[in-house]
Write an enzyme that holds these catalytic residues in place. Structure first.
Site, PDB file in Angstrom:
ATOM      1  N   ARG A  65       0.835  -1.210   0.000  1.00 61.69           N
ATOM      2  CA  ARG A  65       0.000   0.000   0.000  1.00 61.69           C
ATOM      3  C   ARG A  65       0.871   1.263   0.000  1.00 61.69           C
ATOM      4  NH1 ARG A  65      -2.490  -3.524   3.585  1.00 61.69           N
ATOM      5  NH2 ARG A  65      -1.095  -2.884   5.240  1.00 61.69           N
ATOM      6  N   SER A  66       2.068   1.145   0.555  1.00 67.85           N
ATOM      7  CA  SER A  66       2.928   2.333   0.724  1.00 67.85           C
ATOM      8  C   SER A  66       4.095   2.378  -0.241  1.00 67.85           C
ATOM      9  CB  SER A  66       3.483   2.371   2.147  1.00 67.85           C
ATOM     10  OG  SER A  66       2.459   2.293   3.088  1.00 67.85           O
ATOM     11  N   ARG A  89       9.420 -12.661  21.465  1.00 69.58           N
ATOM     12  CA  ARG A  89       9.760 -12.230  22.832  1.00 69.58           C
ATOM     13  C   ARG A  89       9.965 -13.363  23.820  1.00 69.58           C
ATOM     14  NH1 ARG A  89       5.161  -7.697  23.056  1.00 69.58           N
ATOM     15  NH2 ARG A  89       6.131  -6.158  21.686  1.00 69.58           N
ATOM     16  N   CYS A  92       5.264  -2.442  25.191  1.00 69.50           N
ATOM     17  CA  CYS A  92       5.427  -1.064  25.683  1.00 69.50           C
ATOM     18  C   CYS A  92       5.134  -0.907  27.185  1.00 69.50           C
ATOM     19  CB  CYS A  92       4.562  -0.108  24.865  1.00 69.50           C
ATOM     20  SG  CYS A  92       2.917  -0.737  24.470  1.00 69.50           S
ATOM     21  N   GLN A 131      -3.738   2.711  28.931  1.00 66.52           N
ATOM     22  CA  GLN A 131      -2.910   2.758  27.720  1.00 66.52           C
ATOM     23  C   GLN A 131      -3.535   3.594  26.610  1.00 66.52           C
ATOM     24  OE1 GLN A 131      -1.671  -1.808  28.637  1.00 66.52           O
ATOM     25  NE2 GLN A 131      -1.132  -1.129  26.613  1.00 66.52           N
ATOM     26  N   LYS A 169       1.301 -10.857  28.557  1.00 69.18           N
ATOM     27  CA  LYS A 169       2.617 -10.385  28.095  1.00 69.18           C
ATOM     28  C   LYS A 169       3.317  -9.697  29.270  1.00 69.18           C
ATOM     29  CE  LYS A 169       1.179  -9.194  23.387  1.00 69.18           C
ATOM     30  NZ  LYS A 169       0.721  -8.046  22.591  1.00 69.18           N
ATOM     31  N   HIS A 216       1.459   5.963  28.015  1.00 70.70           N
ATOM     32  CA  HIS A 216       0.788   4.963  28.852  1.00 70.70           C
ATOM     33  C   HIS A 216       1.045   5.288  30.332  1.00 70.70           C
ATOM     34  CE1 HIS A 216       0.073   2.788  25.269  1.00 70.70           C
ATOM     35  NE2 HIS A 216       0.807   1.721  25.453  1.00 70.70           N
TER      36      HIS A 216
END
Ligand code: NAP
Length: 339
Positions: free
Chosen positions: A44-45, A104, A133, A160, A217, A246
């Protein structure tokens, strides 16, 4: 493995997104020794021009040979893309710092916050994961307290911002706010319910145990980064109609008794942390205050009067910076021996 050079060919995968944009800006601001910057996004970009310093760089799509000649790739294009393309990048001799959740919890992949566990960078095999985050800003503050008094339990509730979901969510909050203030109905596409003027106790998918993926998470990543599987953590993650930043209410229980002043003293010397805490002068951090800043701010430090060895904290950081782009660039700086 990364060869030490004066300058590096760097790629940002997901460059048109909320985090990718911030990565490009952070590389520029911190004067990362970039020889050449390559920018990738979806088809798309393709061909879209993005600014880096004084140059316009054309956005490319990913191909099998895209990573040839690239030294470091910062990925922020979602887990599915990282699953497919991070191994391709490593195969081409590139070191990947991945922002998605894909790697992770892989035992072969270090999960790194430079102020907390920089030593884990030593054992990377080509991919280094950037934590979630909300986890990053929490562990930056917990680590020095854990070292001083061993934390045994953490109860966290997050507030958040929508930028944590990405660019489409930023647009949705703006659109819904505009529509509602103009007496039009709000349209919901990104979130299941209206987010403008609302609060949703739901981030990411619900799991079998009725927690969300985001909550788990925070539990699992915190343990991995602090290297303490015995640490008890429980989380409630909440989306609020804030664009950027956040906030977290964090309650901790420690093995050794700490007073609020002990915690202020410990955190005053903690890297990447600013103690912003003078309640009687209305001094405490909040998202509007931290947006665009690098440090994690902590205020409302007080003893939990309901238990013997407990502390309450209010932790706020810019999720797009320390929660994502800045942490990734800091990892890259460590890799090249710049930090
Ligand atoms: N936002 C945060 O605070 C935050 C914090 C930590 C981690 N993360 C993680 O970072 C990642 C990106 O988040 P974001 O908030 O920046 O999302 P976003 O604003 O939606 O951006 C997504 C990016 O991925 C690109 N992309 C999508 N499909 C692609 C494909 N097939 N090939 C290549 N690029 C593709 C998009 O390109 P187009 O523009 O062309 O669609 C865009 O550049 C996610 O994994 C997220 O979990 C985000």
């Amino acid at each position: 493995m990364l060869k030490m050079k004066d300058t590096y060919v760097v790629a940002v995968v997901g460059a048109t997104g909320a985090v990718g944009n911030e990565m490009v800006a952070t590389l520029e601001e911190r004067n990362f020794p970039v020889q050449k910057l390559r920018l990738f996004a979806s088809d798309r970009s393709e061909g879209k021009m993005l600014k880096y310093k004084d140059t316009d760089i054309s956005v490319e799509t990913l191909q099998e040979n895209s990573f040839e000649g690239i030294d470091i790739a910062l990925f922020s294009a979602g887990a599915e893309r990282s699953k497919i393309w991070a191994p391709v990048a490593v195969q081409s001799g590139c070191v990947v710092v991945d922002n998605s959740s894909q790697w992770r919890m892989d035992p072969d992949v270090p999960l790194v916050v430079p102020e907390v566990n920089p030593g884990d960078l030593k054992w990377h095999k080509g991919i280094i994961a950037n934590p979630n985050c909300s986890t990053i800003q929490m562990v930056v503050v917990l680590k020095p307290i854990h070292d001083a008094a061993k934390i045994v339990r953490v109860v966290v509730t997050t507030f958040q911002s929508v930028s944590g979901t990405g660019q489409k969510a930023i647009d949705e909050l703006l659109q819904q706010t505009t529509d509602l203030l103009n007496f039009r109905e709000a349209t919901c596409t990104v979130y299941p319910y209206q987010i403008a003027f609302n609060v949703l106790p739901h981030i990411d998918k619900f799991l079998e145990n009725d927690y969300t993926k985001e909550e788990m998470k925070m539990v699992n990543e915190t343990r991995k980064i602090l290297g303490d599987e015995s640490l008890r953590v429980t989380a409630t993650t909440v989306r609020v109609p804030v664009f950027r930043g956040h906030s977290e209410s964090v309650n901790i229980e420690t093995e050794k008794k700490l007073t609020a002043n002990d915690v202020r003293a410990i955190l005053s010397n903690a890297p990447g942390v600013v103690v912003f805490d003078a309640p009687h002068k209305n001094v405490y951090p909040f998202p509007v205050h931290v947006a665009g800043k690098d440090e994690t701010y902590v205020g409302r430090i007080r003893e939990d009067e309901s238990i013997e060895k407990g502390i309450n904290l209010w932790i706020v950081a810019d999720n797009l910076r320390k929660g994502a782009a800045l942490n990734a660039v800091q990892i890259a700086e460590r890799l090249i021996g710049k930090a």
